[in-house]
Design an enzyme around this catalytic site. Sequence first.
Site, PDB file in Angstrom:
ATOM      1  N   GLU A  94      11.080 -10.426 -22.301  1.00 51.10           N
ATOM      2  CA  GLU A  94      10.630  -9.111 -21.844  1.00 51.10           C
ATOM      3  C   GLU A  94       9.470  -8.600 -22.715  1.00 51.10           C
ATOM      4  O   GLU A  94       8.488  -8.071 -22.198  1.00 51.10           O
ATOM      5  CB  GLU A  94      11.824  -8.140 -21.849  1.00 51.10           C
ATOM      6  CG  GLU A  94      11.528  -6.674 -21.598  1.00 51.10           C
ATOM      7  CD  GLU A  94      10.912  -6.376 -20.244  1.00 51.10           C
ATOM      8  OE1 GLU A  94      10.815  -7.254 -19.393  1.00 51.10           O
ATOM      9  OE2 GLU A  94      10.478  -5.217 -20.061  1.00 51.10           O
ATOM     10  N   TRP A 146      -3.541  -2.074  -1.533  1.00 52.04           N
ATOM     11  CA  TRP A 146      -3.462  -3.251  -2.399  1.00 52.04           C
ATOM     12  C   TRP A 146      -3.650  -4.428  -1.469  1.00 52.04           C
ATOM     13  O   TRP A 146      -2.806  -4.713  -0.623  1.00 52.04           O
ATOM     14  CB  TRP A 146      -2.106  -3.302  -3.088  1.00 52.04           C
ATOM     15  CG  TRP A 146      -1.961  -4.383  -4.109  1.00 52.04           C
ATOM     16  CD1 TRP A 146      -2.541  -4.427  -5.337  1.00 52.04           C
ATOM     17  CD2 TRP A 146      -1.156  -5.565  -4.016  1.00 52.04           C
ATOM     18  NE1 TRP A 146      -2.140  -5.557  -6.016  1.00 52.04           N
ATOM     19  CE2 TRP A 146      -1.298  -6.271  -5.235  1.00 52.04           C
ATOM     20  CE3 TRP A 146      -0.328  -6.103  -3.033  1.00 52.04           C
ATOM     21  CZ2 TRP A 146      -0.660  -7.483  -5.488  1.00 52.04           C
ATOM     22  CZ3 TRP A 146       0.317  -7.295  -3.282  1.00 52.04           C
ATOM     23  CH2 TRP A 146       0.151  -7.972  -4.496  1.00 52.04           C
ATOM     24  N   LYS A 201       5.738  -7.896 -21.208  1.00 55.41           N
ATOM     25  CA  LYS A 201       5.094  -6.586 -21.293  1.00 55.41           C
ATOM     26  C   LYS A 201       3.722  -6.717 -21.953  1.00 55.41           C
ATOM     27  O   LYS A 201       2.756  -6.131 -21.508  1.00 55.41           O
ATOM     28  CB  LYS A 201       5.932  -5.623 -22.149  1.00 55.41           C
ATOM     29  CG  LYS A 201       7.068  -4.976 -21.430  1.00 55.41           C
ATOM     30  CD  LYS A 201       6.591  -3.963 -20.430  1.00 55.41           C
ATOM     31  CE  LYS A 201       7.682  -3.528 -19.496  1.00 55.41           C
ATOM     32  NZ  LYS A 201       8.266  -4.555 -18.642  1.00 55.41           N
ATOM     33  N   HIS A 208      10.891 -27.420 -30.618  1.00 57.10           N
ATOM     34  CA  HIS A 208      10.618 -28.392 -29.563  1.00 57.10           C
ATOM     35  C   HIS A 208       9.284 -28.114 -28.868  1.00 57.10           C
ATOM     36  O   HIS A 208       9.085 -28.561 -27.734  1.00 57.10           O
ATOM     37  CB  HIS A 208      11.766 -28.391 -28.543  1.00 57.10           C
ATOM     38  CG  HIS A 208      13.073 -28.793 -29.137  1.00 57.10           C
ATOM     39  ND1 HIS A 208      13.331 -30.079 -29.559  1.00 57.10           N
ATOM     40  CD2 HIS A 208      14.192 -28.086 -29.436  1.00 57.10           C
ATOM     41  CE1 HIS A 208      14.551 -30.146 -30.059  1.00 57.10           C
ATOM     42  NE2 HIS A 208      15.093 -28.938 -30.007  1.00 57.10           N
ATOM     43  N   CYS A 215       0.845  -1.190   0.000  1.00 56.21           N
ATOM     44  CA  CYS A 215       0.000   0.000   0.000  1.00 56.21           C
ATOM     45  C   CYS A 215       0.879   1.237   0.000  1.00 56.21           C
ATOM     46  O   CYS A 215       2.089   1.140   0.078  1.00 56.21           O
ATOM     47  CB  CYS A 215      -0.841   0.043   1.262  1.00 56.21           C
ATOM     48  SG  CYS A 215      -1.624  -1.523   1.647  1.00 56.21           S
ATOM     49  N   ARG A 274       1.540   2.050  -5.939  1.00 53.53           N
ATOM     50  CA  ARG A 274       1.821   1.047  -4.904  1.00 53.53           C
ATOM     51  C   ARG A 274       0.613   0.166  -4.612  1.00 53.53           C
ATOM     52  O   ARG A 274       0.693  -0.765  -3.819  1.00 53.53           O
ATOM     53  CB  ARG A 274       2.240   1.749  -3.611  1.00 53.53           C
ATOM     54  CG  ARG A 274       3.460   2.592  -3.746  1.00 53.53           C
ATOM     55  CD  ARG A 274       3.837   3.187  -2.422  1.00 53.53           C
ATOM     56  NE  ARG A 274       4.139   2.144  -1.456  1.00 53.53           N
ATOM     57  CZ  ARG A 274       5.321   1.541  -1.367  1.00 53.53           C
ATOM     58  NH1 ARG A 274       6.301   1.880  -2.163  1.00 53.53           N
ATOM     59  NH2 ARG A 274       5.525   0.601  -0.459  1.00 53.53           N
ATOM     60  N   ASN A 321       1.258   0.230   5.942  1.00 54.22           N
ATOM     61  CA  ASN A 321       1.750  -0.495   4.772  1.00 54.22           C
ATOM     62  C   ASN A 321       2.631  -1.622   5.283  1.00 54.22           C
ATOM     63  O   ASN A 321       3.580  -1.371   6.028  1.00 54.22           O
ATOM     64  CB  ASN A 321       2.567   0.436   3.864  1.00 54.22           C
ATOM     65  CG  ASN A 321       3.332  -0.343   2.805  1.00 54.22           C
ATOM     66  OD1 ASN A 321       2.824  -1.324   2.257  1.00 54.22           O
ATOM     67  ND2 ASN A 321       4.539   0.076   2.508  1.00 54.22           N
ATOM     68  N   GLY A 322       2.310  -2.852   4.879  1.00 51.77           N
ATOM     69  CA  GLY A 322       3.110  -3.997   5.318  1.00 51.77           C
ATOM     70  C   GLY A 322       2.225  -5.172   5.640  1.00 51.77           C
ATOM     71  O   GLY A 322       1.043  -5.196   5.268  1.00 51.77           O
ATOM     72  N   LYS A 326       3.239  -2.053  -8.755  1.00 48.90           N
ATOM     73  CA  LYS A 326       4.577  -1.604  -9.128  1.00 48.90           C
ATOM     74  C   LYS A 326       5.647  -2.210  -8.238  1.00 48.90           C
ATOM     75  O   LYS A 326       6.699  -2.632  -8.702  1.00 48.90           O
ATOM     76  CB  LYS A 326       4.611  -0.077  -9.018  1.00 48.90           C
ATOM     77  CG  LYS A 326       5.950   0.538  -9.376  1.00 48.90           C
ATOM     78  CD  LYS A 326       6.165   0.487 -10.864  1.00 48.90           C
ATOM     79  CE  LYS A 326       7.505   0.983 -11.298  1.00 48.90           C
ATOM     80  NZ  LYS A 326       7.899   0.364 -12.587  1.00 48.90           N
ATOM     81  N   GLU A 379       1.274  -8.425 -19.516  1.00 46.73           N
ATOM     82  CA  GLU A 379       0.885  -7.696 -18.304  1.00 46.73           C
ATOM     83  C   GLU A 379       0.031  -6.465 -18.570  1.00 46.73           C
ATOM     84  O   GLU A 379      -0.813  -6.134 -17.768  1.00 46.73           O
ATOM     85  CB  GLU A 379       2.070  -7.402 -17.379  1.00 46.73           C
ATOM     86  CG  GLU A 379       3.143  -6.502 -17.900  1.00 46.73           C
ATOM     87  CD  GLU A 379       4.324  -6.347 -16.923  1.00 46.73           C
ATOM     88  OE1 GLU A 379       4.250  -6.790 -15.768  1.00 46.73           O
ATOM     89  OE2 GLU A 379       5.331  -5.749 -17.340  1.00 46.73           O
TER      90      GLU A 379
HETATM   91  C1  G6P Z   1       6.643  -5.975 -10.206  1.00 43.72           C
HETATM   92  C2  G6P Z   1       6.582  -4.902 -11.271  1.00 43.72           C
HETATM   93  C3  G6P Z   1       7.614  -5.184 -12.362  1.00 43.72           C
HETATM   94  C4  G6P Z   1       9.000  -5.312 -11.752  1.00 43.72           C
HETATM   95  C5  G6P Z   1       9.014  -6.354 -10.636  1.00 43.72           C
HETATM   96  C6  G6P Z   1      10.317  -6.324  -9.858  1.00 43.72           C
HETATM   97  O1  G6P Z   1       6.215  -7.185 -10.732  1.00 43.72           O
HETATM   98  O2  G6P Z   1       5.293  -4.862 -11.829  1.00 43.72           O
HETATM   99  O3  G6P Z   1       7.604  -4.129 -13.303  1.00 43.72           O
HETATM  100  O4  G6P Z   1       9.905  -5.681 -12.742  1.00 43.72           O
HETATM  101  O5  G6P Z   1       7.972  -6.096  -9.686  1.00 43.72           O
HETATM  102  O6  G6P Z   1      10.410  -5.091  -9.204  1.00 43.72           O
HETATM  103  P1  G6P Z   1      11.749  -4.407  -8.753  1.00 43.72           P
HETATM  104  O7  G6P Z   1      11.321  -3.121  -8.131  1.00 43.72           O
HETATM  105  O8  G6P Z   1      12.378  -5.341  -7.754  1.00 43.72           O
HETATM  106  O9  G6P Z   1      12.603  -4.228  -9.952  1.00 43.72           O
END
Ligand code: G6P
Length: 611
Positions: A484, A75, A488, A507, A2, A27, A99-100, A606, A491
């Site tokens: 990657e 969250w 992307k 394969h 959060c 967050r 938060n936690g 995030k 997600e």
């Molecule tokens: C979440 C985010 C990703 C990020 C990952 C690792 O899944 O949505 O975009 O790559 O966390 O986060 P960090 O802050 O450790 O790079």
Amino acid sequence: MCGIVGYVGKRNAVPVLINGLKRLEYRGYDSAGVAFFDRDNRIGVRRCAGKIKDLESSIKREKIKSFTGLGHTRWATHGRPSEENAHPHRAGGIVLVHNGIIENYFELREDLKRKGHVFTSETDTEVICHLIHSYSKDGRSFEDAVREALKHVEGAYALGVINEKEPDKILAVKKDSPLVMGLGDGEFFIASDIPAFLKYTRDVMILENNELVSITGKGVSISNLATKKPVKKEITKITWSPTMAEKGGYRHFMLKEIFEQPRAIADTIRGRISPEKGVVNLEEFSMKAKDLEKLSKIFLVACGTSWHSALIGKYMIENMAKVPCEVDIASEFRYRNPIIPKNSFIIVITQSGETADTIAAQREAQKLGAKVLSICNVVGSTSAREADSVFYTHSGPEIGVASTKAFTTQLTGLYLFSIALAKAKGILNKREIKELFSELLQLPEKVEKALHINAQVLKIARKFSQVHDFLYLGRGINYPIALEGALKLKEISYIHAEGYPAGEMKHGPIALIDNNMPVLALAPDDKVLEKILSNMEEAKSRGGKVIAVATEGSTKVLAHASDVLFMPKTNYYLTPIIFSIPLHLLAYHVAVLRKCNVDQPRNLAKSVTVE
Ligand code: G6P
């Protein structure tokens, strides 16, 4: 996970809190709330399920006037997203935001219930509120009640607490969750992250575990939670301008952040190399050449997009410095009893510096006696503070949940580290290093040029925005870019996508290819170009629609793909940076065309500060 924010000062607190929460929405964003002292010094609480703008519109009509308050964007971890589970929580005159995660909340709640406390939410947080309330009834001061309550709490927290008996005071405390304080002129802020108050002040104090902060309109005092000893702290001046944390005219943060990459990469290089001498300035890694000479093995550990950086880091380090690397997903590393030989070294890569699995892996490595380098974007974050050495990427705040500029600056950091290591080991000579620097110094300009592909990518996105599946292929150092690109797309656009090493296509994935399956192939002009052209042909002959990303001037790719995106030429190690650009743009445009919430994709966050 959060975001929390708190304000004491001369402004009307609620709009300040709402503005702060908007900056922290990355967050978490399933419910939100604020608490404030009203004209009669009673605490009002307003909460709602949904986004911060829903909270804002629901309280606008009330015209609340207050100078002290707390805010929270949630969250969900314990208890579904709902108004009852939204923060702030209240017990008697005690109101708080958290938060936690409280690990022993169940036992604490049962105990409190037996003593007559009535709970109104399913959250772990509410127990802290009841605990503080129960200890403040025993004649303790507000501070002492918080100190006593937290003796019984196990887990991670950043807390902002107010008490109806002491209007205009906020107590804040943290353990293993981020908390920073902003100091303005006669006004003070607490928050999970700096952008929450950057509009008002750049003077920041980064709080450490077990520090209790007491904030009133007159000032701030900090003491150790257990010993009550006063704590002296330095003020850090933040150079980010508030607009850097805004969208800067772009429709979404993600797009803004993609276009910020030339600046972010240039800032990450700035001051880190001496091109004439052919050296990487190791103090930027808080390291010495002798730390590097004896290194015989490296573990690269991360999550999500940062893990893709780690995979690319392995190619860079092994090729440039000839030091063997193992790459681990942080949540696997921490539980697999890794064997860490003497003279090995852990690199954790994390944008936020707060990802729970990455922090746990870092701690596990340190427990096993290894030294840790954190490649991190957030100054003063947990990973950065606890690591033995830190290399800060200078992307500036990344708000879009899908990481873009943080990714390419991590790769820039890994490139610099690989050169430094290769030099320390005597593998690269001055001339070779100068060549690598020369290419690096041209990178921001090449990335700028690569961004000109945007309009062409949009056209491709229009063609493929309604497909159900997508396959991304790459080889060698660009194989992680295939992963990657696929990550992307899935997600942010919710299209099923897979990234594969192109040689593995035969394969398995080849069975999926038909005329509904676009295949994106990364085909730079390198030693495996012919191989990837064969893979593209295999996909094409089965009806697959092939899109290629290729090096400018490499015209032979045209015969094997229906669409080709030409990218500026760079060296082998920097190709992944340039080639990730069209893939990030493609995911972005497809998501926009599908009307998805690009910056806040469903079910994602995030910064994942829970396991
Ligand atoms: C979440 C985010 C990703 C990020 C990952 C690792 O899944 O949505 O975009 O790559 O966390 O986060 P960090 O802050 O450790 O790079």
